[in-house]
Design an enzyme around this catalytic site. Structure first.
Site, PDB file in Angstrom:
ATOM      1  N   GLY A 124       0.818  -1.209   0.000  1.00 19.36           N
ATOM      2  CA  GLY A 124       0.000   0.000   0.000  1.00 19.36           C
ATOM      3  C   GLY A 124       0.853   1.261   0.000  1.00 19.36           C
ATOM      4  CB  ALA A 194      22.040  -7.583  26.907  1.00 18.58           C
ATOM      5  N   GLY A 195      18.975  -6.961  24.883  1.00 21.41           N
ATOM      6  CA  GLY A 195      17.580  -6.573  25.053  1.00 21.41           C
ATOM      7  C   GLY A 195      16.709  -7.820  25.017  1.00 21.41           C
ATOM      8  CB  ILE A 197      15.435  -9.933  20.079  1.00 21.90           C
ATOM      9  CG1 ILE A 197      14.072  -9.364  19.671  1.00 21.90           C
ATOM     10  CG2 ILE A 197      15.904 -10.987  19.069  1.00 21.90           C
ATOM     11  CD1 ILE A 197      14.026  -8.770  18.278  1.00 21.90           C
ATOM     12  CD  GLU A 216      22.992  -3.537  26.129  1.00 17.73           C
ATOM     13  OE1 GLU A 216      22.238  -4.293  25.504  1.00 17.73           O
ATOM     14  OE2 GLU A 216      22.939  -2.291  26.023  1.00 17.73           O
ATOM     15  CB  SER A 282      18.831  -8.630  18.988  1.00 23.10           C
ATOM     16  OG  SER A 282      19.839  -9.064  19.888  1.00 23.10           O
ATOM     17  CG  ASP A 325       6.243  -2.677  16.464  1.00 24.55           C
ATOM     18  OD1 ASP A 325       5.584  -2.667  17.513  1.00 24.55           O
ATOM     19  OD2 ASP A 325       7.016  -3.608  16.153  1.00 24.55           O
ATOM     20  CB  ALA A 333       2.137  -8.512  19.727  1.00 25.67           C
ATOM     21  CG  HIS A 457      -3.098 -24.226  48.509  1.00 28.16           C
ATOM     22  ND1 HIS A 457      -1.848 -23.694  48.717  1.00 28.16           N
ATOM     23  CD2 HIS A 457      -3.066 -25.498  48.996  1.00 28.16           C
ATOM     24  CE1 HIS A 457      -1.087 -24.589  49.331  1.00 28.16           C
ATOM     25  NE2 HIS A 457      -1.809 -25.698  49.504  1.00 28.16           N
TER      26      HIS A 457
HETATM   27  P1  FAD Z   1       4.060  -5.774  12.354  1.00 32.88           P
HETATM   28  O1  FAD Z   1       3.776  -7.005  13.114  1.00 32.88           O
HETATM   29  O2  FAD Z   1       5.471  -5.469  12.022  1.00 32.88           O
HETATM   30  O3  FAD Z   1       3.200  -5.870  11.022  1.00 32.88           O
HETATM   31  C1  FAD Z   1       3.263  -4.892  10.031  1.00 32.88           C
HETATM   32  C2  FAD Z   1       2.864  -5.530   8.724  1.00 32.88           C
HETATM   33  O4  FAD Z   1       2.683  -4.516   7.761  1.00 32.88           O
HETATM   34  C3  FAD Z   1       3.928  -6.473   8.164  1.00 32.88           C
HETATM   35  O5  FAD Z   1       3.348  -7.714   7.869  1.00 32.88           O
HETATM   36  C4  FAD Z   1       4.422  -5.759   6.903  1.00 32.88           C
HETATM   37  O6  FAD Z   1       4.786  -6.660   5.874  1.00 32.88           O
HETATM   38  C5  FAD Z   1       3.195  -4.971   6.517  1.00 32.88           C
HETATM   39  N1  FAD Z   1       3.490  -3.779   5.714  1.00 32.88           N
HETATM   40  C6  FAD Z   1       4.412  -2.829   5.962  1.00 32.88           C
HETATM   41  N2  FAD Z   1       4.317  -1.835   5.049  1.00 32.88           N
HETATM   42  C7  FAD Z   1       3.330  -2.187   4.202  1.00 32.88           C
HETATM   43  C8  FAD Z   1       2.766  -1.571   3.074  1.00 32.88           C
HETATM   44  N3  FAD Z   1       3.166  -0.365   2.674  1.00 32.88           N
HETATM   45  N4  FAD Z   1       1.765  -2.219   2.425  1.00 32.88           N
HETATM   46  C9  FAD Z   1       1.331  -3.435   2.848  1.00 32.88           C
HETATM   47  N5  FAD Z   1       1.813  -4.064   3.945  1.00 32.88           N
HETATM   48  C10 FAD Z   1       2.804  -3.436   4.604  1.00 32.88           C
HETATM   49  N6  FAD Z   1       5.873  -8.519  21.140  1.00 32.88           N
HETATM   50  C11 FAD Z   1       5.181  -9.002  22.201  1.00 32.88           C
HETATM   51  O7  FAD Z   1       4.241  -8.357  22.662  1.00 32.88           O
HETATM   52  N7  FAD Z   1       5.489 -10.222  22.742  1.00 32.88           N
HETATM   53  C12 FAD Z   1       6.500 -10.976  22.279  1.00 32.88           C
HETATM   54  O8  FAD Z   1       6.745 -12.052  22.811  1.00 32.88           O
HETATM   55  C13 FAD Z   1       7.249 -10.485  21.179  1.00 32.88           C
HETATM   56  N8  FAD Z   1       8.254 -11.215  20.668  1.00 32.88           N
HETATM   57  C14 FAD Z   1       8.951 -10.726  19.583  1.00 32.88           C
HETATM   58  C15 FAD Z   1      10.000 -11.467  19.095  1.00 32.88           C
HETATM   59  C16 FAD Z   1      10.744 -10.999  18.020  1.00 32.88           C
HETATM   60  C17 FAD Z   1      11.883 -11.837  17.486  1.00 32.88           C
HETATM   61  C18 FAD Z   1      10.397  -9.766  17.418  1.00 32.88           C
HETATM   62  C19 FAD Z   1      11.165  -9.261  16.234  1.00 32.88           C
HETATM   63  C20 FAD Z   1       9.351  -9.007  17.905  1.00 32.88           C
HETATM   64  C21 FAD Z   1       8.621  -9.482  19.010  1.00 32.88           C
HETATM   65  N9  FAD Z   1       7.575  -8.748  19.554  1.00 32.88           N
HETATM   66  C22 FAD Z   1       6.887  -9.230  20.630  1.00 32.88           C
HETATM   67  C23 FAD Z   1       7.173  -7.451  18.989  1.00 32.88           C
HETATM   68  C24 FAD Z   1       5.962  -7.624  18.077  1.00 32.88           C
HETATM   69  O9  FAD Z   1       6.253  -8.576  17.072  1.00 32.88           O
HETATM   70  C25 FAD Z   1       5.592  -6.294  17.458  1.00 32.88           C
HETATM   71  O10 FAD Z   1       5.425  -5.329  18.470  1.00 32.88           O
HETATM   72  C26 FAD Z   1       4.298  -6.409  16.675  1.00 32.88           C
HETATM   73  O11 FAD Z   1       4.417  -7.363  15.646  1.00 32.88           O
HETATM   74  C27 FAD Z   1       3.917  -5.057  16.089  1.00 32.88           C
HETATM   75  O12 FAD Z   1       2.738  -5.190  15.376  1.00 32.88           O
HETATM   76  P2  FAD Z   1       2.364  -4.217  14.166  1.00 32.88           P
HETATM   77  O13 FAD Z   1       1.044  -4.675  13.676  1.00 32.88           O
HETATM   78  O14 FAD Z   1       2.537  -2.820  14.590  1.00 32.88           O
HETATM   79  O15 FAD Z   1       3.506  -4.475  13.079  1.00 32.88           O
HETATM   80  P1  NAI Z   2      15.724  -3.923  22.630  1.00 26.05           P
HETATM   81  O1  NAI Z   2      15.469  -2.474  22.536  1.00 26.05           O
HETATM   82  O2  NAI Z   2      14.925  -4.740  23.579  1.00 26.05           O
HETATM   83  O3  NAI Z   2      17.245  -4.162  23.015  1.00 26.05           O
HETATM   84  C1  NAI Z   2      18.297  -3.687  22.236  1.00 26.05           C
HETATM   85  C2  NAI Z   2      19.550  -3.702  23.075  1.00 26.05           C
HETATM   86  O4  NAI Z   2      20.650  -3.488  22.232  1.00 26.05           O
HETATM   87  C3  NAI Z   2      19.551  -2.607  24.136  1.00 26.05           C
HETATM   88  O5  NAI Z   2      19.904  -3.149  25.369  1.00 26.05           O
HETATM   89  C4  NAI Z   2      20.579  -1.629  23.592  1.00 26.05           C
HETATM   90  O6  NAI Z   2      21.247  -0.920  24.622  1.00 26.05           O
HETATM   91  C5  NAI Z   2      21.501  -2.558  22.843  1.00 26.05           C
HETATM   92  N1  NAI Z   2      22.284  -1.902  21.791  1.00 26.05           N
HETATM   93  C6  NAI Z   2      21.880  -0.920  20.949  1.00 26.05           C
HETATM   94  N2  NAI Z   2      22.870  -0.601  20.092  1.00 26.05           N
HETATM   95  C7  NAI Z   2      23.913  -1.417  20.384  1.00 26.05           C
HETATM   96  C8  NAI Z   2      25.210  -1.583  19.846  1.00 26.05           C
HETATM   97  N3  NAI Z   2      25.642  -0.846  18.809  1.00 26.05           N
HETATM   98  N4  NAI Z   2      26.033  -2.500  20.392  1.00 26.05           N
HETATM   99  C9  NAI Z   2      25.620  -3.263  21.436  1.00 26.05           C
HETATM  100  N5  NAI Z   2      24.390  -3.151  21.997  1.00 26.05           N
HETATM  101  C10 NAI Z   2      23.536  -2.248  21.471  1.00 26.05           C
HETATM  102  O7  NAI Z   2      15.627  -4.464  21.139  1.00 26.05           O
HETATM  103  P2  NAI Z   2      15.523  -5.933  20.539  1.00 26.05           P
HETATM  104  O8  NAI Z   2      15.980  -6.941  21.524  1.00 26.05           O
HETATM  105  O9  NAI Z   2      16.162  -5.851  19.214  1.00 26.05           O
HETATM  106  O10 NAI Z   2      13.974  -6.112  20.352  1.00 26.05           O
HETATM  107  C11 NAI Z   2      13.237  -5.163  19.590  1.00 26.05           C
HETATM  108  C12 NAI Z   2      11.874  -4.994  20.154  1.00 26.05           C
HETATM  109  O11 NAI Z   2      11.075  -6.128  19.881  1.00 26.05           O
HETATM  110  C13 NAI Z   2      11.836  -4.850  21.663  1.00 26.05           C
HETATM  111  O12 NAI Z   2      12.019  -3.512  22.045  1.00 26.05           O
HETATM  112  C14 NAI Z   2      10.494  -5.312  22.023  1.00 26.05           C
HETATM  113  O13 NAI Z   2       9.613  -4.234  21.985  1.00 26.05           O
HETATM  114  C15 NAI Z   2      10.151  -6.298  20.934  1.00 26.05           C
HETATM  115  N6  NAI Z   2      10.249  -7.655  21.475  1.00 26.05           N
HETATM  116  C16 NAI Z   2       9.414  -8.000  22.491  1.00 26.05           C
HETATM  117  C17 NAI Z   2       9.484  -9.243  23.056  1.00 26.05           C
HETATM  118  C18 NAI Z   2       8.595  -9.556  24.184  1.00 26.05           C
HETATM  119  O14 NAI Z   2       7.671  -8.806  24.435  1.00 26.05           O
HETATM  120  N7  NAI Z   2       8.812 -10.660  24.888  1.00 26.05           N
HETATM  121  C19 NAI Z   2      10.420 -10.255  22.575  1.00 26.05           C
HETATM  122  C20 NAI Z   2      11.289  -9.771  21.539  1.00 26.05           C
HETATM  123  C21 NAI Z   2      11.167  -8.511  21.006  1.00 26.05           C
END
Ligand code: FAD
Ligand code: NAI
Length: 478
Positions: A124, A194-195, A197, A216, A282, A325, A333, A457
């Site tokens: 889009g 060390a975030g 992911i 980190e 990450s 996001d 999510a 319990h």
């Molecule tokens: P997204 O899920 O990124 O979806 C956006 C969609 O829009 C994508 O499918 C993309 O292809 C599509 N899109 C983009 N631009 C266009 C366009 N112009 N036209 C058509 N389609 C388009 N969050 C949690 O709460 N719990 C977790 O355990 C968790 N684990 C995670 C683990 C990892 C490894 C990662 C990377 C993230 C994790 N997150 C987690 C974060 C979570 O995935 C995101 O916060 C969430 O997916 C955001 O949802 P969204 O709908 O904003 O975007």
């Molecule tokens: P993050 O923001 O959680 O962690 C990134 C880490 O990388 C931070 O600690 C930061 O200080 C460090 N960093 C940044 N630049 C650096 C560099 N140049 N060298 C070394 N360290 C550096 O981001 P992450 O882990 O990539 O995850 C992205 C997002 O996805 C999260 O913020 C979270 O919102 C979402 N997510 C949520 C999960 C959950 O809810 N369980 C699981 C995984 C992801």
């Protein structure tokens, strides 16, 4: 003829697909466009976004597989169960993860059909505005289609941030996408950041036998969490074999025939070299507005790339909203989903509201970490008078029976009103336990309310109740 919709959602992640469903429930004609195919065997766009395809769901499937492997190898002996010659078929683990993802993404397709949502397969981008609404081009490899919608919800999500000059090939140097599908267990895995992911994926591959080093840049570990939780995690994770180095600066990453060499400076500035065979970068995620052509409707991103919105997720263009996001706030999510519901209801003329302070966070490590509300350091900085109550899992019968005794629950309450201000958990099933705390906070409950609520319990939830009692020095089992 140009198709017209009441609501067009751009992006089918958890923000987008949930907003589309809610808008349809409210009686609107709805379309949702999605372009990314991920690993779809037919090259079809996959619904569910990052969360379902390369985030929450696949990662938690790997967490489950790797935890099962670790339990068999290290925890079953105390139950009298001996397992010899336990092997890990990584290919099967990755296949299972892919099956879980396929079931979930196909489920959304069914939900779209059930809710009469038109799926537009393509990318889009804004074209402009007419009296009928916003014109959006849906681009596909075989041609473009233009649609018009009175309201547009931008839910385009985020993408991994990469290190400058370090190419991610998603085979050896990976972001979340490659880090979720290694075909073999890395011998030496280097994780940058060390975030959330880094800790979750690092834990997965550590459980399966990789030697994991996490580099980190910040001098403090888990700076966003309560200090007591970060301290406990900082003790437990290295004991499990995850080596976490804080305060580093990455100088160079070199990929050679025999692996990857990471050159970094430690907190004192001394240079080090780390050899590894796989690397996960990450270091956070950045909002995704690639080729969205926001300027065609008079919008632009802020200096960090986010689409500016107000508290109701409305942009400066009337009828255009942005959620998840791609806008300010935590990249979670459930945050994207809640904003999706909120904007659909707003379009319907309702007055929804999100209390971001009641939004829980979870880190799926072992043990899990979860929190909601304020940390102790935030309350101190605000000068707020508070009381803290803490209760350890080791004093809970269910935790002992399960063999999951690490960690504690900490509750923070207002010193005068007893209202719960924050709950912090490190321990088994923290991801589920935190929901009670979030509900209590949504209702502005006091610690006394939780303490007087009958809890089953034996259950881990009793630890939360004991922490509530502990805020008043009345814990019963300590
Ligand atoms: P997204 O899920 O990124 O979806 C956006 C969609 O829009 C994508 O499918 C993309 O292809 C599509 N899109 C983009 N631009 C266009 C366009 N112009 N036209 C058509 N389609 C388009 N969050 C949690 O709460 N719990 C977790 O355990 C968790 N684990 C995670 C683990 C990892 C490894 C990662 C990377 C993230 C994790 N997150 C987690 C974060 C979570 O995935 C995101 O916060 C969430 O997916 C955001 O949802 P969204 O709908 O904003 O975007
Ligand atoms: P993050 O923001 O959680 O962690 C990134 C880490 O990388 C931070 O600690 C930061 O200080 C460090 N960093 C940044 N630049 C650096 C560099 N140049 N060298 C070394 N360290 C550096 O981001 P992450 O882990 O990539 O995850 C992205 C997002 O996805 C999260 O913020 C979270 O919102 C979402 N997510 C949520 C999960 C959950 O809810 N369980 C699981 C995984 C992801």
């Amino acid at each position: 003829m140009i198709k017209k919709f009441d609501v067009l959602v751009i992006g089918a992640g958890p923000g987008g697909y949930i907003s589309a469903i809610r808008a349809s429930q409210l009686g609107f004609s709805v379309a949702c466009c999605e372009s990314k195919t991920y690993d779809d065997p037919d090259g079809e766009p996959r619904l569910g976004g990052t969360c379902l395809n390369a985030g929450c769901i696949p990662l938690k499937a790997l967490v489950a597989s790797s935890e099962a492997y670790e339990r068999v190898n290290h925890q079953y002996a105390e139950h009298g169960i001996t397992a010899t010659d336990v092997t890990m078929d990584v290919g099967q683990m990755i296949k299972r993860k892919a099956d879980v993802v396929t079931r979930m993404t196909s489920g959304i397709k069914l939900l779209f059909r059930k809710n009469r949502i038109t799926l537009l397969k393509g990318h889009g981008s804004f074209v402009g505005r007419t009296d009928d609404g916003y014109q959006v081009r849906i681009g596909t490899p075989t041609g473009d289609e233009e649609v018009v919608a009175r309201n547009v919800i931008i839910a385009t999500g985020s993408k991994a941030r990469h290190l400058p000059n370090i190419e991610v090939d998603n085979v050896t140097i990976c972001d979340n996408e490659g880090g979720l599908k290694f075909e073999t267990v890395p011998k030496k895995l280097c994780v940058i950041g060390a975030g959330v992911i880094g800790l979750e994926l690092g834990s997965v591959w550590r459980r399966l036998g990789a030697e994991v080093t996490v580099l980190e840049s910040m001098p403090t570990f888990l700076a966003a969490s309560d200090e007591s939780i970060a301290k406990e995690a900082g003790k437990l994770f290295p004991k499990q074999g995850i080596n976490i180095v804080l305060g580093i600066r990455i100088d160079e990453v070199k990929k050679g025939r025999n692996g990857i060499t990471v050159s970094y400076a430690d907190a004192q500035g001394a240079g080090h070299k780390l050899e590894c065979d796989r690397m996960i970068v990450s270091i956070g995620r950045i909002p995704n507005t690639d080729k969205l052509d926001l300027e065609a409707i008079g919008l632009k991103t802020d200096e960090r790339g986010f689409i500016p919105v107000n508290a109701q997720c409305a942009t400066a263009a009337p009828g255009v909203y942005a959620i998840g996001d791609v806008v300010r706030g935590p990249m979670l999510a459930h945050k994207a989903e809640d904003e999706g519901v909120m904007v659909a209801e707003e379009i319907a003329g309702q007055k929804p509201h999100i209390d971001y302070n009641c939004m829980p966070w979870v880190i799926y490590t072992s043990p899990e970490i979860a929190w909601v509300g304020k940390t102790e350091q935030q309350l101190k900085a605000e000068g707020r008078a508070y009381k803290a109550g803490k209760f350890p899992f080791i004093a809970n019968g269910r935790a002992l029976g399960l063999g999951n005794v690490d960690g504690f629950v900490k509750m923070l309450v207002d010193a005068t009103t007893d209202e719960i201000l924050g709950v912090h958990i490190i321990g088994s099933e923290a991801s589920d336990l935190i929901a009670e705390a979030a509900l209590a906070m949504e209702f502005h409950a006091s610690a006394e309310d939780v303490a007087r609520t009958c809890h089953p319990h034996p259950s881990l939830s009793e630890v939360l109740r004991e922490a509530a009692l502990a805020t008043d020095g009345r814990a019963l089992n300590m």
